[in-house]
Design a protein around this motif. Structure first.
Motif, mmCIF file in Angstrom:
data_model
loop_
_atom_site.group_PDB
_atom_site.id
_atom_site.type_symbol
_atom_site.label_atom_id
_atom_site.label_comp_id
_atom_site.label_asym_id
_atom_site.label_seq_id
_atom_site.Cartn_x
_atom_site.Cartn_y
_atom_site.Cartn_z
ATOM 1 N N ASN A 102 -5.148 -7.134 -3.448
ATOM 2 C CA ASN A 102 -5.450 -8.286 -2.845
ATOM 3 C C ASN A 102 -4.609 -9.508 -3.795
ATOM 4 N N LYS A 103 -4.862 -9.164 -5.256
ATOM 5 C CA LYS A 103 -4.207 -10.201 -6.025
ATOM 6 C C LYS A 103 -2.722 -10.055 -5.921
ATOM 7 N N ALA A 104 -2.312 -8.785 -6.000
ATOM 8 C CA ALA A 104 -1.006 -8.793 -6.141
ATOM 9 C C ALA A 104 -0.292 -8.929 -4.651
ATOM 10 N N VAL A 105 -0.881 -8.788 -3.629
ATOM 11 C CA VAL A 105 -0.413 -9.121 -2.168
ATOM 12 C C VAL A 105 -0.309 -10.666 -2.320
ATOM 13 N N GLU A 106 -1.273 -11.415 -2.655
ATOM 14 C CA GLU A 106 -1.334 -12.832 -2.788
ATOM 15 C C GLU A 106 -0.147 -13.480 -3.316
ATOM 16 N N SER A 107 -0.141 -12.895 -4.666
ATOM 17 C CA SER A 107 1.070 -13.450 -5.582
ATOM 18 C C SER A 107 2.410 -13.070 -4.999
ATOM 19 N N PHE A 108 2.579 -11.885 -4.337
ATOM 20 C CA PHE A 108 3.789 -11.532 -3.721
ATOM 21 C C PHE A 108 4.253 -12.586 -2.417
ATOM 22 N N VAL A 109 2.981 -12.871 -1.845
ATOM 23 C CA VAL A 109 3.192 -13.600 -0.723
ATOM 24 C C VAL A 109 3.579 -15.042 -1.050
ATOM 25 N N LEU A 110 2.901 -15.531 -2.069
ATOM 26 C CA LEU A 110 3.069 -16.835 -2.662
ATOM 27 C C LEU A 110 4.518 -16.836 -3.155
ATOM 28 N N GLU A 111 5.017 -16.067 -3.729
ATOM 29 C CA GLU A 111 6.534 -15.771 -4.499
ATOM 30 C C GLU A 111 7.609 -15.910 -3.453
ATOM 31 N N MET A 112 7.205 -15.241 -2.419
ATOM 32 C CA MET A 112 8.116 -15.063 -1.136
ATOM 33 C C MET A 112 8.371 -16.573 -0.454
ATOM 34 N N MET A 113 6.870 -16.964 -0.285
ATOM 35 C CA MET A 113 7.050 -18.561 0.517
ATOM 36 C C MET A 113 7.786 -19.395 -0.530
ATOM 37 N N ARG A 114 7.669 -19.519 -1.814
ATOM 38 C CA ARG A 114 8.454 -20.232 -2.560
ATOM 39 C C ARG A 114 9.931 -20.248 -2.416
ATOM 40 N N HIS A 115 10.416 -19.055 -2.271
ATOM 41 C CA HIS A 115 11.752 -18.708 -2.145
ATOM 42 C C HIS A 115 12.184 -19.228 -0.745
ATOM 43 N N HIS A 116 11.209 -18.879 0.312
ATOM 44 C CA HIS A 116 12.067 -19.071 1.755
ATOM 45 C C HIS A 116 11.231 -20.307 2.406
ATOM 46 N N ARG A 124 0.907 -1.102 0.137
ATOM 47 C CA ARG A 124 -0.048 0.148 0.058
ATOM 48 C C ARG A 124 0.865 1.361 -0.113
ATOM 49 N N LYS A 125 1.909 1.300 0.680
ATOM 50 C CA LYS A 125 2.856 2.470 0.640
ATOM 51 C C LYS A 125 3.638 2.679 -0.516
ATOM 52 N N PHE A 126 3.864 1.338 -0.933
ATOM 53 C CA PHE A 126 4.338 1.513 -2.900
ATOM 54 C C PHE A 126 3.295 2.064 -3.630
ATOM 55 N N LYS A 148 3.009 5.911 -2.827
ATOM 56 C CA LYS A 148 4.204 6.854 -3.223
ATOM 57 C C LYS A 148 3.940 6.858 -4.857
ATOM 58 N N GLY A 149 3.457 5.848 -5.751
ATOM 59 C CA GLY A 149 3.364 5.916 -7.040
ATOM 60 C C GLY A 149 1.982 6.888 -7.593
ATOM 61 N N ARG A 150 1.116 6.827 -6.541
ATOM 62 C CA ARG A 150 -0.009 7.958 -6.854
ATOM 63 C C ARG A 150 0.550 9.492 -6.762
ATOM 64 N N LYS A 151 1.529 9.349 -5.730
ATOM 65 C CA LYS A 151 2.070 10.911 -5.468
ATOM 66 C C LYS A 151 2.727 11.322 -6.785
ATOM 67 N N VAL A 152 3.545 10.443 -7.415
ATOM 68 C CA VAL A 152 4.542 10.727 -8.216
ATOM 69 C C VAL A 152 3.771 11.072 -9.591
ATOM 70 N N HIS A 153 2.400 10.453 -9.913
ATOM 71 C CA HIS A 153 1.688 10.657 -11.054
ATOM 72 C C HIS A 153 0.995 12.012 -10.544
#
Length: 187
Positions: free
Chosen positions: A71-85, A17-19, A22-27
């Motif tokens: 939610n989709k982005a967070v889930e994919s990010f979490v799953l990717e992190m889990m795969r790595h760690h 969400r922070k990320f 920041k993107g919205r502020k830049v736009h």
């Protein structure tokens, strides 16, 4: 579901969400960039550029609600992190049935980490090799200098012998001096 995995998921969501914020502020800064400052005779060019940038900033999937996208982005990010760690998450299988036993996987980089003693030894070896190389170069330069000095002295002695010869009466021998100068010119 209030264990460590849930807290980790919440943390990742906050970071995402922070990320996005920041993107919205830049736009928004980009949108304000083209107002009030352009001259009248070039205004149409600046406005066209502004429209083009606004179109570029929009993505084709804008119809999806931001919450669903998050939610989709967070889930994919979490799953990717889990795969790595995590060791028990299958690569292609069902993520819902997998058990999450998170142990940090040992990477090759950890085996290659050097101790301070090893670093000091390597540093010493580098310094030692550098000193040896410098010593060899200095020795070569010294030998070349000595050789050049020896040749120079030899030539000087020959010239001195020729130029210092005298006649029977003790006068300098001009014939030998002229021949010496002739040789010098020919060389």
């Amino acid at each position: 579901g209030r264990g460590f995995a849930f807290r980790r998921k919440q943390k990742i969501e906050r970071q995402y969400r922070k990320f996005l914020k920041k993107g919205r502020k830049v736009h928004s800064q980009k949108d304000d960039q083209f107002t009030d400052t352009y001259p009248e005779h070039l205004k149409h060019l600046y406005l066209a550029e502004e429209e083009r940038l606004k179109k570029r900033c929009r993505t084709p999937g804008d119809s999806v609600l931001p919450e669903e996208k998050l939610n989709k982005a967070v889930e994919s990010f979490v799953l990717e992190m889990m795969r790595h760690h995590c060791t028990a998450l299958p690569r292609g299988g069902d993520e819902n049935k997998a058990k999450f036993f998170c142990f940090p996987l040992v990477t090759e980089g950890k085996f290659k980490k050097k101790t301070s003693n090893q670093k000091a030894k390597e540093e010493y070896e580098k310094i030692k090799a550098e000193r040896a190389r410098k010593k060899e170069e200095a020795e070569k330069r010294k030998q070349q200098r000595e050789e050049a000095q020896r040749l120079y002295k030899q030539k000087k002695m020959q010239a001195y012998k020729i130029l210092s010869k005298k006649t029977k009466k003790g006068q300098p021998n001009l014939n030998l001096q002229v021949e010496f100068l002739l040789q010098k010119i020919q060389q």
